[in-house]
Design an enzyme around this catalytic site. Structure first.
Site, mmCIF file in Angstrom:
data_model
loop_
_atom_site.group_PDB
_atom_site.id
_atom_site.type_symbol
_atom_site.label_atom_id
_atom_site.label_comp_id
_atom_site.label_asym_id
_atom_site.label_seq_id
_atom_site.Cartn_x
_atom_site.Cartn_y
_atom_site.Cartn_z
ATOM 1 N N TYR A 31 -5.414 8.096 -5.947
ATOM 2 C CA TYR A 31 -4.365 7.186 -5.457
ATOM 3 C C TYR A 31 -4.571 6.906 -3.965
ATOM 4 O O TYR A 31 -4.537 5.750 -3.528
ATOM 5 C CB TYR A 31 -2.989 7.813 -5.711
ATOM 6 C CG TYR A 31 -1.830 6.957 -5.243
ATOM 7 C CD1 TYR A 31 -1.447 5.830 -5.958
ATOM 8 C CD2 TYR A 31 -1.121 7.262 -4.080
ATOM 9 C CE1 TYR A 31 -0.395 5.033 -5.533
ATOM 10 C CE2 TYR A 31 -0.069 6.486 -3.647
ATOM 11 C CZ TYR A 31 0.300 5.370 -4.382
ATOM 12 O OH TYR A 31 1.336 4.574 -3.953
ATOM 13 N N SER A 82 0.859 -1.182 0.000
ATOM 14 C CA SER A 82 0.000 0.000 0.000
ATOM 15 C C SER A 82 0.896 1.233 0.000
ATOM 16 O O SER A 82 1.851 1.319 -0.801
ATOM 17 C CB SER A 82 -0.913 -0.063 1.222
ATOM 18 O OG SER A 82 -1.717 1.084 1.299
ATOM 19 N N LYS A 99 -5.392 3.266 -2.051
ATOM 20 C CA LYS A 99 -4.546 2.683 -1.006
ATOM 21 C C LYS A 99 -5.305 2.576 0.328
ATOM 22 O O LYS A 99 -5.074 1.640 1.103
ATOM 23 C CB LYS A 99 -3.253 3.488 -0.851
ATOM 24 C CG LYS A 99 -2.354 3.455 -2.096
ATOM 25 C CD LYS A 99 -1.902 2.043 -2.464
ATOM 26 C CE LYS A 99 -0.842 2.007 -3.547
ATOM 27 N NZ LYS A 99 -0.399 0.661 -3.904
HETATM 28 N N1 LIG Z 1 7.638 4.986 -5.194
HETATM 29 C C1 LIG Z 1 6.961 5.475 -4.156
HETATM 30 O O1 LIG Z 1 7.226 6.607 -3.707
HETATM 31 C C2 LIG Z 1 5.921 4.626 -3.469
HETATM 32 C C3 LIG Z 1 5.507 5.030 -2.183
HETATM 33 C C4 LIG Z 1 4.524 4.268 -1.545
HETATM 34 C C5 LIG Z 1 3.986 3.149 -2.148
HETATM 35 N N2 LIG Z 1 4.414 2.784 -3.401
HETATM 36 C C6 LIG Z 1 3.785 1.607 -4.008
HETATM 37 O O2 LIG Z 1 4.788 0.660 -4.297
HETATM 38 C C7 LIG Z 1 4.365 -0.190 -5.366
HETATM 39 C C8 LIG Z 1 5.487 -0.323 -6.376
HETATM 40 O O3 LIG Z 1 5.742 0.946 -6.956
HETATM 41 P P1 LIG Z 1 7.220 1.438 -7.340
HETATM 42 O O4 LIG Z 1 7.516 2.625 -6.518
HETATM 43 O O5 LIG Z 1 8.167 0.323 -7.350
HETATM 44 O O6 LIG Z 1 6.946 1.994 -8.830
HETATM 45 P P2 LIG Z 1 7.371 1.439 -10.278
HETATM 46 O O7 LIG Z 1 8.850 1.333 -10.383
HETATM 47 O O8 LIG Z 1 6.647 2.320 -11.254
HETATM 48 O O9 LIG Z 1 6.760 -0.034 -10.290
HETATM 49 C C9 LIG Z 1 5.410 -0.291 -10.537
HETATM 50 C C10 LIG Z 1 5.302 -1.722 -11.035
HETATM 51 O O10 LIG Z 1 3.927 -2.011 -11.284
HETATM 52 C C11 LIG Z 1 3.794 -2.553 -12.580
HETATM 53 N N3 LIG Z 1 2.483 -2.213 -13.130
HETATM 54 C C12 LIG Z 1 1.879 -1.005 -13.191
HETATM 55 N N4 LIG Z 1 0.685 -1.098 -13.793
HETATM 56 C C13 LIG Z 1 0.521 -2.409 -14.133
HETATM 57 C C14 LIG Z 1 -0.492 -3.150 -14.781
HETATM 58 N N5 LIG Z 1 -1.624 -2.558 -15.235
HETATM 59 N N6 LIG Z 1 -0.321 -4.471 -14.962
HETATM 60 C C15 LIG Z 1 0.801 -5.098 -14.530
HETATM 61 N N7 LIG Z 1 1.792 -4.452 -13.895
HETATM 62 C C16 LIG Z 1 1.662 -3.126 -13.707
HETATM 63 C C17 LIG Z 1 4.928 -1.914 -13.383
HETATM 64 O O11 LIG Z 1 5.310 -2.756 -14.465
HETATM 65 P P3 LIG Z 1 4.999 -2.527 -16.018
HETATM 66 O O12 LIG Z 1 5.021 -1.050 -16.283
HETATM 67 O O13 LIG Z 1 6.113 -3.295 -16.684
HETATM 68 O O14 LIG Z 1 3.668 -3.153 -16.226
HETATM 69 C C18 LIG Z 1 6.042 -1.928 -12.339
HETATM 70 O O15 LIG Z 1 6.690 -3.171 -12.326
HETATM 71 C C19 LIG Z 1 3.078 0.447 -5.926
HETATM 72 O O16 LIG Z 1 1.951 -0.247 -5.455
HETATM 73 C C20 LIG Z 1 3.107 1.854 -5.347
HETATM 74 O O17 LIG Z 1 1.809 2.383 -5.189
HETATM 75 C C21 LIG Z 1 5.361 3.500 -4.069
#
Ligand SMILES: NC(=O)c1ccc[n+]([C@@H]2O[C@H](COP(=O)([O-])OP(=O)(O)OC[C@H]3O[C@@H](n4cnc5c(N)ncnc54)[C@H](OP(=O)(O)O)[C@@H]3O)[C@@H](O)[C@H]2O)c1
Length: 262
Positions: free
Chosen positions: A157, A143, A161
Site C-alpha cells: 500500500y 494518496s 501511494k
Molecule cells: N480511510 C483511510 O484511513 C485512508 C487514509 C489515507 C488515504 N486513504 C485513501 O482514500 C481513498 C478512499 O478510501 P476510503 O477511506 O474512502 O475507503 P472506502 O470507503 O473503502 O472507499 C474506497 C472506494 O474505492 C472503490 N474501489 C475500490 N476498489 C475498486 C476497483 N477495483 N474499482 C472501482 N472502484 C474501487 C470502492 O468502491 P467499490 O467497492 O464499490 O468498488 C470505494 O468506493 C483511497 O485511495 C485510500 O487509499 C484512506
C-alpha cells in the site's frame, strides 16, 4: 493556479460508493459541479444519486472496476456525451492490504498496484484530451500520508501511494504548460469502510478509528484546496508531524514506526 470556481465544473469521481469519494461527490455536487460517479457497487452508487437529487449539480452513476480499460472508456464517453467535457478528474478509488511482505503472495502487490497506481495513471492518460479542452482543468489524486512516510506491514500500500505521489509531482511540472493542474491529497487515518475492504489482513490488526478524521472533513478540505488551486495537502497535524519528522530526523522516524505501528 489561482482560485477555481466549482459551480458548473464537469467532473469524474472514482471510488464514489463509500467513504471519502462519496462525501467528495456530495460536496462537489452541492457546490454546483456536474459529475460522473463510479465504483463497483451499483446499489451504493444509486443511493448516492438518490440522496443528492436536490443538490444543484447532477450525478450520473456508472458502475465498474476501475482497473478495466473498457470501463474507463465508458466513464470518459459519459463525461464527453452527457456532461459535455471534463474539467476535474478525481482519482480516489483505492484499496489496502495489511500483513508482512515476507508472508504475502505476489498477487497482493499486483492488485494493490493495479487499483491504486496503474488504474489512476491510465485514467489520467486517457482523460488528457478532454482535460486539455476543459475549464481550469485539474487532476486530484487521493494518496495518503503513507505516500510520504512508509510503515511496516503495509509495504504494498505504501509503495502504491509513494508511486502516486512521485507521479503526481512529475506530472504537475509536465502538464503546467497545458494549463492542467495536479492536486495531491494525503489523508491520515479516516473513518470509512477502508479497513473492512482491505484485500488481506494477515495479522488481523484493527486500526483505532476513535481519533480518526471523518470522510466529511477530508472532503471539505479537498474541496477547499480545489477552490484555492493548492498543489498538495496533508490533512492532519499528526500527518504533518510524521512527514516533517521523517524529513528532519529519518532515523528517529524509522525507530518510531518500527516500534509503534500496529
Ligand atoms: N480511510 C483511510 O484511513 C485512508 C487514509 C489515507 C488515504 N486513504 C485513501 O482514500 C481513498 C478512499 O478510501 P476510503 O477511506 O474512502 O475507503 P472506502 O470507503 O473503502 O472507499 C474506497 C472506494 O474505492 C472503490 N474501489 C475500490 N476498489 C475498486 C476497483 N477495483 N474499482 C472501482 N472502484 C474501487 C470502492 O468502491 P467499490 O467497492 O464499490 O468498488 C470505494 O468506493 C483511497 O485511495 C485510500 O487509499 C484512506
Amino acid at each position: 493556479m489561482s482560485r477555481r470556481t466549482i459551480q458548473g465544473l464537469r467532473g469524474l469521481v472514482t471510488g464514489a460508493s463509500s467513504g471519502i469519494g462519496r462525501e467528495l461527490a456530495r460536496q462537489l455536487a452541492a457546490a454546483g459541479a456536474n459529475l460522473v460517479v463510479t465504483a463497483r457497487r451499483r446499489v451504493a452508487l444509486d443511493s448516492l444519486v438518490d440522496e443528492n437529487r436536490s443538490l444543484s449539480g447532477r450525478m450520473i452513476a456508472i458502475e465498474g472496476d476501475i482497473t478495466d480499460a473498457r470501463h474507463r472508456e465508458r466513464l470518459l464517453a459519459a463525461a464527453h456525451d452527457d456532461l459535455g467535457g471534463l474539467d476535474l478528474l478525481v482519482n480516489n478509488a483505492g484499496v489496502g492490504a495489511i500483513g508482512p511482505f515476507t508472508e504475502a503472495a505476489p498477487e497482493r502487490l499486483r492488485r494493490v498496484m493495479e487499483v491504486n497506481f496503474f488504474a489512476p495513471v491510465e485514467l489520467i492518460r486517457e482523460s488528457l484530451p478532454l482535460l486539455r479542452a476543459g475549464r481550469t482543468p485539474l487532476i486530484v489524486n487521493v494518496s495518503s500520508v503513507l505516500g510520504h512516510r512508509a510503515v511496516p506491514r503495509k509495504s504494498e500500500y505504501c509503495a502504491s501511494k509513494f508511486a502516486l505521489h512521485g507521479f503526481s509531482d512529475a506530472l504537475r511540472a509536465e502538464l503546467g504548460a497545458d494549463g492542467i493542474d495536479v492536486l495531491l491529497v494525503s489523508p491520515s487515518t479516516t473513518r470509512t469502510e477502508f479497513f473492512d475492504n482491505v484485500l488481506e489482513n494477515a495479522n488481523g490488526s484493527t486500526a483505532s478509528l476513535s481519533a480518526a478524521a471523518s470522510a466529511a472533513s477530508v472532503a471539505k478540505q479537498t474541496v477547499r484546496a480545489i477552490r484555492r488551486g493548492r498543489h498538495e495537502i496533508i490533512l492532519t497535524p499528526g500527518g504533518k508531524l510524521l512527514v516533517w519528522l521523517d524529513r528532519l530526523c529519518p532515523t528517529l522516524a524509522d525507530w518510531l514506526v518500527a516500534r509503534y505501528s500496529p
